[in-house]
Every structure is written in structure tokens, then in C-alpha cells.
Design a protein around this motif. Structure first.
Motif, PDB file in Angstrom:
ATOM      1  N   ALA A  59     -59.273 -54.043  82.145  1.00 50.81           N
ATOM      2  CA  ALA A  59     -60.253 -54.787  82.938  1.00 50.81           C
ATOM      3  C   ALA A  59     -59.858 -54.811  84.412  1.00 50.81           C
ATOM      4  N   ASN A  60     -59.103 -53.809  84.832  1.00 49.66           N
ATOM      5  CA  ASN A  60     -58.720 -53.736  86.238  1.00 49.66           C
ATOM      6  C   ASN A  60     -59.802 -53.008  87.033  1.00 49.66           C
ATOM      7  N   GLU A  61     -59.493 -52.620  88.261  1.00 45.59           N
ATOM      8  CA  GLU A  61     -60.467 -51.920  89.092  1.00 45.59           C
ATOM      9  C   GLU A  61     -60.851 -50.597  88.424  1.00 45.59           C
ATOM     10  N   THR A  62     -62.110 -50.234  88.514  1.00 47.70           N
ATOM     11  CA  THR A  62     -62.619 -49.021  87.882  1.00 47.70           C
ATOM     12  C   THR A  62     -61.815 -47.792  88.272  1.00 47.70           C
ATOM     13  N   SER A  63     -61.412 -47.697  89.515  1.00 48.21           N
ATOM     14  CA  SER A  63     -60.669 -46.528  89.979  1.00 48.21           C
ATOM     15  C   SER A  63     -59.298 -46.396  89.314  1.00 48.21           C
ATOM     16  N   LYS A  64     -58.829 -47.458  88.653  1.00 54.21           N
ATOM     17  CA  LYS A  64     -57.520 -47.431  87.982  1.00 54.21           C
ATOM     18  C   LYS A  64     -57.631 -47.316  86.465  1.00 54.21           C
ATOM     19  N   HIS A  65     -58.845 -47.267  85.938  1.00 55.72           N
ATOM     20  CA  HIS A  65     -59.037 -47.177  84.489  1.00 55.72           C
ATOM     21  C   HIS A  65     -58.389 -45.923  83.899  1.00 55.72           C
ATOM     22  N   TYR A  66     -58.604 -44.773  84.528  1.00 52.24           N
ATOM     23  CA  TYR A  66     -58.109 -43.512  83.984  1.00 52.24           C
ATOM     24  C   TYR A  66     -56.586 -43.503  83.905  1.00 52.24           C
ATOM     25  N   SER A  67     -55.943 -43.957  84.957  1.00 54.16           N
ATOM     26  CA  SER A  67     -54.484 -44.004  84.982  1.00 54.16           C
ATOM     27  C   SER A  67     -53.947 -44.920  83.876  1.00 54.16           C
ATOM     28  N   ALA A  68     -54.560 -46.084  83.720  1.00 56.08           N
ATOM     29  CA  ALA A  68     -54.141 -47.008  82.666  1.00 56.08           C
ATOM     30  C   ALA A  68     -54.361 -46.392  81.291  1.00 56.08           C
ATOM     31  N   LEU A  69     -55.490 -45.745  81.107  1.00 52.96           N
ATOM     32  CA  LEU A  69     -55.804 -45.122  79.824  1.00 52.96           C
ATOM     33  C   LEU A  69     -54.799 -44.022  79.486  1.00 52.96           C
ATOM     34  N   LYS A  70     -54.442 -43.199  80.457  1.00 56.32           N
ATOM     35  CA  LYS A  70     -53.434 -42.153  80.224  1.00 56.32           C
ATOM     36  C   LYS A  70     -52.106 -42.758  79.778  1.00 56.32           C
ATOM     37  N   THR A  71     -51.693 -43.835  80.427  1.00 54.65           N
ATOM     38  CA  THR A  71     -50.439 -44.491  80.066  1.00 54.65           C
ATOM     39  C   THR A  71     -50.511 -45.054  78.656  1.00 54.65           C
ATOM     40  N   LEU A  72     -51.627 -45.684  78.312  1.00 53.65           N
ATOM     41  CA  LEU A  72     -51.787 -46.250  76.969  1.00 53.65           C
ATOM     42  C   LEU A  72     -51.733 -45.169  75.906  1.00 53.65           C
ATOM     43  N   LEU A  73     -52.371 -44.054  76.153  1.00 52.80           N
ATOM     44  CA  LEU A  73     -52.363 -42.965  75.180  1.00 52.80           C
ATOM     45  C   LEU A  73     -50.966 -42.372  75.039  1.00 52.80           C
ATOM     46  N   PHE A  74     -50.206 -42.308  76.130  1.00 49.41           N
ATOM     47  CA  PHE A  74     -48.827 -41.826  76.076  1.00 49.41           C
ATOM     48  C   PHE A  74     -47.984 -42.719  75.165  1.00 49.41           C
ATOM     49  N   PHE A  75     -48.272 -44.029  75.177  1.00 41.14           N
ATOM     50  CA  PHE A  75     -47.540 -44.982  74.344  1.00 41.14           C
ATOM     51  C   PHE A  75     -48.187 -45.160  72.963  1.00 41.14           C
ATOM     52  N   ASP A  76     -49.122 -44.299  72.623  1.00 42.28           N
ATOM     53  CA  ASP A  76     -49.774 -44.290  71.301  1.00 42.28           C
ATOM     54  C   ASP A  76     -50.543 -45.564  70.966  1.00 42.28           C
ATOM     55  N   VAL A  77     -51.103 -46.220  71.970  1.00 45.90           N
ATOM     56  CA  VAL A  77     -51.970 -47.366  71.725  1.00 45.90           C
ATOM     57  C   VAL A  77     -53.332 -46.809  71.289  1.00 45.90           C
ATOM     58  N   VAL A  78     -53.869 -47.312  70.178  1.00 42.67           N
ATOM     59  CA  VAL A  78     -55.127 -46.738  69.675  1.00 42.67           C
ATOM     60  C   VAL A  78     -56.317 -47.682  69.762  1.00 42.67           C
ATOM     61  N   LYS A  79     -56.080 -48.976  69.854  1.00 40.81           N
ATOM     62  CA  LYS A  79     -57.184 -49.936  69.941  1.00 40.81           C
ATOM     63  C   LYS A  79     -57.327 -50.392  71.379  1.00 40.81           C
ATOM     64  N   ILE A  80     -58.210 -49.699  72.108  1.00 43.55           N
ATOM     65  CA  ILE A  80     -58.373 -49.912  73.543  1.00 43.55           C
ATOM     66  C   ILE A  80     -59.839 -50.180  73.851  1.00 43.55           C
ATOM     67  N   LEU A  81     -60.074 -51.227  74.620  1.00 37.89           N
ATOM     68  CA  LEU A  81     -61.415 -51.491  75.124  1.00 37.89           C
ATOM     69  C   LEU A  81     -61.365 -51.282  76.636  1.00 37.89           C
ATOM     70  N   VAL A  82     -62.204 -50.372  77.134  1.00 34.22           N
ATOM     71  CA  VAL A  82     -62.297 -50.141  78.572  1.00 34.22           C
ATOM     72  C   VAL A  82     -63.530 -50.870  79.069  1.00 34.22           C
ATOM     73  N   GLU A  83     -63.300 -51.865  79.908  1.00 32.41           N
ATOM     74  CA  GLU A  83     -64.410 -52.665  80.437  1.00 32.41           C
ATOM     75  C   GLU A  83     -65.246 -51.809  81.374  1.00 32.41           C
ATOM     76  N   LYS A  84     -66.539 -51.924  81.251  1.00 35.29           N
ATOM     77  CA  LYS A  84     -67.438 -51.156  82.119  1.00 35.29           C
ATOM     78  C   LYS A  84     -67.311 -51.619  83.561  1.00 35.29           C
ATOM     79  N   PRO A  85     -67.590 -50.728  84.491  1.00 37.44           N
ATOM     80  CA  PRO A  85     -67.482 -51.120  85.910  1.00 37.44           C
ATOM     81  C   PRO A  85     -68.602 -52.061  86.309  1.00 37.44           C
TER      82      PRO A  85
END
Length: 85
Positions: A59-85
Motif C-alpha cells: 500500500a505504498n506509493e504506486t511507483s514503488k509497487h514493482y520494487s516491493a513485489l520483486k522483493t516479496l517474490l524473492f522471499f517466496d511470499v505468495v499471498k500478496i495484495l497490491v493496492e490499486k493506485p
């Protein structure tokens, strides 16, 4: 107890944290804001290593969603909700 991590603590991040707590989850926050009453982390990687959350809300700034998502996937997190901008 299941754990959740909320990335970003603006108004929508705060709402997600409240709802997750009402569902009985232990909620942690990764944010740049000063949060005296929250379990807060200064680094996303540190939070993921320490708490191993079952659920994550981006739920951070939209421009930082992709970076956060990449990090989460690297750590094998599978239950992720990306808040819409």
C-alpha cells in the motif's frame, strides 16, 4: 498466530492494518513514517527475514509497487495484495 505485513502506512495502509487485526492477525508495518504504536521496520528485507509473513499488503506509493513485489517474490511470499493506485 498468523502474521501480516503492510507496506506503506498512509490512510489505506492503516485501514488494511486495522482490518487484518480485526481478523486476528499479528500486523507489522514497513514504512518511512514515524509510528510509535506499530511493529515497524526500516527495511523490507529485515521485516521479511524476521517475521516471515503469511500475508502482505502493498500500500505504498504506486511507483514503488514493482520494487516491493520483486522483493516479496524473492522471499517466496505468495499471498500478496497490491493496492490499486
Amino acid at each position: 498466530m498468523k502474521t501480516a505485513l503492510v507496506i506503506g502506512f498512509g490512510s489505506i495502509g492503516q485501514r488494511h492494518a486495522r482490518l487484518l487485526r480485526e481478523m486476528g492477525l499479528s500486523v507489522h508495518v514497513y514504512s518511512r513514517r514515524t509510528l510509535p504504536d506499530e511493529k515497524k521496520y526500516q527495511s523490507l528485507e529485515a521485516a521479511l527475514k524476521e517475521i516471515h509473513p503469511e500475508y502482505v499488503v502493498i500500500a505504498n506509493e504506486t511507483s514503488k509497487h514493482y520494487s516491493a513485489l520483486k522483493t516479496l517474490l524473492f522471499f517466496d511470499v505468495v499471498k500478496i495484495l497490491v493496492e490499486k493506485p
